[in-house]
Design a protein around this motif. Structure first.
Motif, PDB file in Angstrom:
ATOM      1  N   LYS A 102      17.750 -51.189 -34.229  1.00 38.54           N
ATOM      2  CA  LYS A 102      18.961 -51.926 -33.508  1.00 38.54           C
ATOM      3  C   LYS A 102      19.801 -52.396 -34.338  1.00 38.54           C
ATOM      4  CE  LYS A 102      16.337 -51.746 -29.139  1.00 38.54           C
ATOM      5  NZ  LYS A 102      15.827 -52.913 -28.263  1.00 38.54           N
ATOM      6  N   LYS A 103      19.113 -53.486 -35.128  1.00 36.28           N
ATOM      7  CA  LYS A 103      20.160 -54.382 -36.035  1.00 36.28           C
ATOM      8  C   LYS A 103      20.796 -53.380 -36.974  1.00 36.28           C
ATOM      9  CE  LYS A 103      19.033 -58.513 -34.514  1.00 36.28           C
ATOM     10  NZ  LYS A 103      19.767 -59.711 -34.192  1.00 36.28           N
ATOM     11  N   LEU A 104      20.187 -52.475 -37.563  1.00 39.55           N
ATOM     12  CA  LEU A 104      20.790 -51.395 -38.494  1.00 39.55           C
ATOM     13  C   LEU A 104      22.021 -50.769 -37.994  1.00 39.55           C
ATOM     14  CD1 LEU A 104      18.206 -50.168 -40.760  1.00 39.55           C
ATOM     15  CD2 LEU A 104      19.824 -51.796 -41.480  1.00 39.55           C
ATOM     16  N   TYR A 105      21.637 -50.299 -36.495  1.00 38.40           N
ATOM     17  CA  TYR A 105      22.567 -49.349 -35.985  1.00 38.40           C
ATOM     18  C   TYR A 105      23.948 -50.144 -35.673  1.00 38.40           C
ATOM     19  CZ  TYR A 105      24.718 -46.174 -32.563  1.00 38.40           C
ATOM     20  OH  TYR A 105      25.400 -45.240 -32.176  1.00 38.40           O
ATOM     21  N   GLN A 106      23.687 -51.585 -34.839  1.00 39.83           N
ATOM     22  CA  GLN A 106      24.804 -52.465 -34.824  1.00 39.83           C
ATOM     23  C   GLN A 106      25.487 -52.590 -36.181  1.00 39.83           C
ATOM     24  OE1 GLN A 106      23.461 -56.092 -33.108  1.00 39.83           O
ATOM     25  NE2 GLN A 106      25.354 -56.883 -32.625  1.00 39.83           N
ATOM     26  N   PHE A 107      24.744 -53.150 -37.055  1.00 30.20           N
ATOM     27  CA  PHE A 107      25.619 -53.188 -38.446  1.00 30.20           C
ATOM     28  C   PHE A 107      26.454 -51.882 -38.913  1.00 30.20           C
ATOM     29  CE2 PHE A 107      25.517 -53.007 -42.871  1.00 30.20           C
ATOM     30  CZ  PHE A 107      26.123 -53.919 -43.478  1.00 30.20           C
ATOM     31  N   ARG A 108      25.718 -50.957 -38.772  1.00 32.80           N
ATOM     32  CA  ARG A 108      26.551 -49.505 -39.005  1.00 32.80           C
ATOM     33  C   ARG A 108      27.766 -49.375 -38.389  1.00 32.80           C
ATOM     34  NH1 ARG A 108      29.122 -47.075 -42.201  1.00 32.80           N
ATOM     35  NH2 ARG A 108      28.996 -44.592 -42.190  1.00 32.80           N
ATOM     36  N   GLN A 109      27.882 -49.644 -37.058  1.00 32.15           N
ATOM     37  CA  GLN A 109      28.843 -49.660 -36.084  1.00 32.15           C
ATOM     38  C   GLN A 109      29.933 -50.465 -36.465  1.00 32.15           C
ATOM     39  OE1 GLN A 109      29.105 -46.802 -33.902  1.00 32.15           O
ATOM     40  NE2 GLN A 109      27.269 -46.453 -34.862  1.00 32.15           N
ATOM     41  N   GLU A 110      29.624 -51.673 -36.916  1.00 35.50           N
ATOM     42  CA  GLU A 110      30.352 -52.723 -37.348  1.00 35.50           C
ATOM     43  C   GLU A 110      31.208 -52.543 -38.670  1.00 35.50           C
ATOM     44  OE1 GLU A 110      28.240 -56.579 -37.655  1.00 35.50           O
ATOM     45  OE2 GLU A 110      27.831 -56.563 -35.562  1.00 35.50           O
ATOM     46  N   ILE A 111      30.612 -51.643 -39.387  1.00 31.42           N
ATOM     47  CA  ILE A 111      31.088 -51.320 -40.959  1.00 31.42           C
ATOM     48  C   ILE A 111      31.878 -49.894 -40.988  1.00 31.42           C
ATOM     49  CG2 ILE A 111      30.002 -52.997 -42.304  1.00 31.42           C
ATOM     50  CD1 ILE A 111      28.373 -50.670 -43.167  1.00 31.42           C
ATOM     51  N   LYS A 112      31.894 -49.241 -39.566  1.00 34.38           N
ATOM     52  CA  LYS A 112      32.340 -47.925 -39.707  1.00 34.38           C
ATOM     53  C   LYS A 112      33.741 -47.810 -40.311  1.00 34.38           C
ATOM     54  CE  LYS A 112      30.940 -44.430 -36.673  1.00 34.38           C
ATOM     55  NZ  LYS A 112      30.385 -44.265 -35.160  1.00 34.38           N
ATOM     56  N   GLY A 113      34.039 -46.841 -40.991  1.00 34.33           N
ATOM     57  CA  GLY A 113      35.343 -46.871 -41.634  1.00 34.33           C
ATOM     58  C   GLY A 113      35.487 -47.235 -42.912  1.00 34.33           C
ATOM     59  N   VAL A 114      34.375 -48.048 -43.485  1.00 36.07           N
ATOM     60  CA  VAL A 114      34.266 -48.510 -44.834  1.00 36.07           C
ATOM     61  C   VAL A 114      33.682 -47.298 -45.493  1.00 36.07           C
ATOM     62  CG1 VAL A 114      32.968 -50.173 -46.406  1.00 36.07           C
ATOM     63  CG2 VAL A 114      33.843 -50.876 -44.234  1.00 36.07           C
ATOM     64  N   PRO A 115      34.464 -47.024 -46.625  1.00 39.31           N
ATOM     65  CA  PRO A 115      33.728 -45.689 -47.346  1.00 39.31           C
ATOM     66  C   PRO A 115      32.424 -45.985 -48.355  1.00 39.31           C
ATOM     67  CG  PRO A 115      35.846 -46.569 -48.338  1.00 39.31           C
ATOM     68  CD  PRO A 115      35.525 -47.325 -47.164  1.00 39.31           C
ATOM     69  N   SER A 116      31.563 -45.238 -48.472  1.00 40.91           N
ATOM     70  CA  SER A 116      30.537 -45.339 -49.157  1.00 40.91           C
ATOM     71  C   SER A 116      29.663 -46.252 -48.966  1.00 40.91           C
ATOM     72  CB  SER A 116      30.990 -45.362 -50.709  1.00 40.91           C
ATOM     73  OG  SER A 116      31.824 -44.031 -50.880  1.00 40.91           O
ATOM     74  N   VAL A 117      29.149 -46.521 -47.750  1.00 43.88           N
ATOM     75  CA  VAL A 117      28.193 -47.511 -47.458  1.00 43.88           C
ATOM     76  C   VAL A 117      26.715 -46.878 -47.367  1.00 43.88           C
ATOM     77  CG1 VAL A 117      27.484 -49.111 -45.707  1.00 43.88           C
ATOM     78  CG2 VAL A 117      29.707 -48.935 -46.528  1.00 43.88           C
ATOM     79  N   TYR A 118      25.876 -47.280 -48.301  1.00 45.71           N
ATOM     80  CA  TYR A 118      24.489 -46.953 -48.539  1.00 45.71           C
ATOM     81  C   TYR A 118      23.454 -48.008 -47.963  1.00 45.71           C
ATOM     82  CZ  TYR A 118      26.673 -43.398 -51.217  1.00 45.71           C
ATOM     83  OH  TYR A 118      27.558 -42.535 -51.746  1.00 45.71           O
ATOM     84  N   ILE A 119      22.631 -47.752 -46.962  1.00 38.04           N
ATOM     85  CA  ILE A 119      21.618 -48.473 -46.540  1.00 38.04           C
ATOM     86  C   ILE A 119      20.158 -48.139 -47.117  1.00 38.04           C
ATOM     87  CG2 ILE A 119      20.352 -49.533 -44.413  1.00 38.04           C
ATOM     88  CD1 ILE A 119      23.224 -49.125 -42.811  1.00 38.04           C
ATOM     89  N   VAL A 120      19.654 -48.755 -47.819  1.00 40.84           N
ATOM     90  CA  VAL A 120      18.131 -48.529 -48.371  1.00 40.84           C
ATOM     91  C   VAL A 120      17.209 -49.259 -47.707  1.00 40.84           C
ATOM     92  CG1 VAL A 120      17.135 -48.422 -50.455  1.00 40.84           C
ATOM     93  CG2 VAL A 120      19.398 -47.836 -50.609  1.00 40.84           C
ATOM     94  N   ILE A 121      16.305 -48.699 -47.198  1.00 43.14           N
ATOM     95  CA  ILE A 121      15.123 -49.354 -46.653  1.00 43.14           C
ATOM     96  C   ILE A 121      13.717 -48.828 -47.349  1.00 43.14           C
ATOM     97  CG2 ILE A 121      13.797 -49.518 -44.542  1.00 43.14           C
ATOM     98  CD1 ILE A 121      16.151 -48.203 -42.916  1.00 43.14           C
ATOM     99  N   ALA A 122      13.189 -50.073 -47.743  1.00 45.29           N
ATOM    100  CA  ALA A 122      12.061 -49.601 -48.635  1.00 45.29           C
ATOM    101  C   ALA A 122      10.947 -50.464 -47.978  1.00 45.29           C
ATOM    102  CB  ALA A 122      12.260 -50.431 -50.042  1.00 45.29           C
TER     103      ALA A 122
END
Length: 126
Positions: free
Chosen positions: A106-126
Motif C-alpha cells: 500500500k505504501k509503495l503503491y501510494q508513493f508510485r501514484q504520487e510520483i506518476k509522471g516522473v520519468p525513469s523511477v525504479y523501485i528496488v525491493i530486496a
C-alpha cells in the motif's frame, strides 16, 4: 566479524547464556526469548532473531531432555493489536510504520501514484 557482532549484541542489552543455571530463571519469564544468527555483510554482520519458534537449550547431558522455552511472538500479540488499532484510528501517530507485506505494498503503491509522471523511477525491493 562474529566477535564484533557479539560485542554489539551485548551493548544492545542482549545476554549470552552459556551456563545452565540460568535455565530455571528463563522458564519463569512471561516473555520468551529467541536465538540469534549472524548474516555476513561487507564489513560487518547483520543480527537476525527468529521470534516465531520455540527455543531449546541443549543441556549437553546424555539422557536429559533439553528444555523448550516460550516463543516471543505470542507475548507481543496484545501489543501488536494495540499498535494496529492506533495506526487504523490515527495513521499519522506511527508515521510510515508498516505491519506486513500488505502495508508495504500500500505504501509503495501510494508513493508510485504520487510520483506518476516522473520519468525513469525504479523501485528496488530486496
Amino acid at each position: 566479524l562474529a566477535d564484533n557482532a557479539i560485542i554489539s549484541l551485548k551493548e544492545e542489552n542482549y545476554v549470552e547464556f552459556d551456563d545452565l543455571h540460568h535455565v530455571s530463571k528463563l522458564q519463569k519469564r512471561k516473555i520468551g526469548f529467541s536465538r540469534v544468527r549472524f548474516l555476513p555483510k561487507k564489513d560487518k554482520m547483520r543480527i537476525v532473531a527468529n521470534t516465531k519458534v520455540q527455543c531449546m537449550i541443549r543441556t549437553g547431558k546424555e539422557g536429559q531432555r533439553s528444555p523448550f522455552f516460550k516463543r516471543v511472538n505470542p507475548s507481543l500479540q496484545k501489543l501488536h493489536a494495540i499498535l494496529r488499532k492506533i495506526k487504523n484510528e490515527n495513521p499519522q501517530a506511527l508515521g510510515s510504520s508498516v505491519f506486513g507485506y500488505d502495508d508495504v505494498y500500500k505504501k509503495l503503491y501510494q508513493f508510485r501514484q504520487e510520483i506518476k509522471g516522473v520519468p525513469s523511477v525504479y523501485i528496488v525491493i530486496a
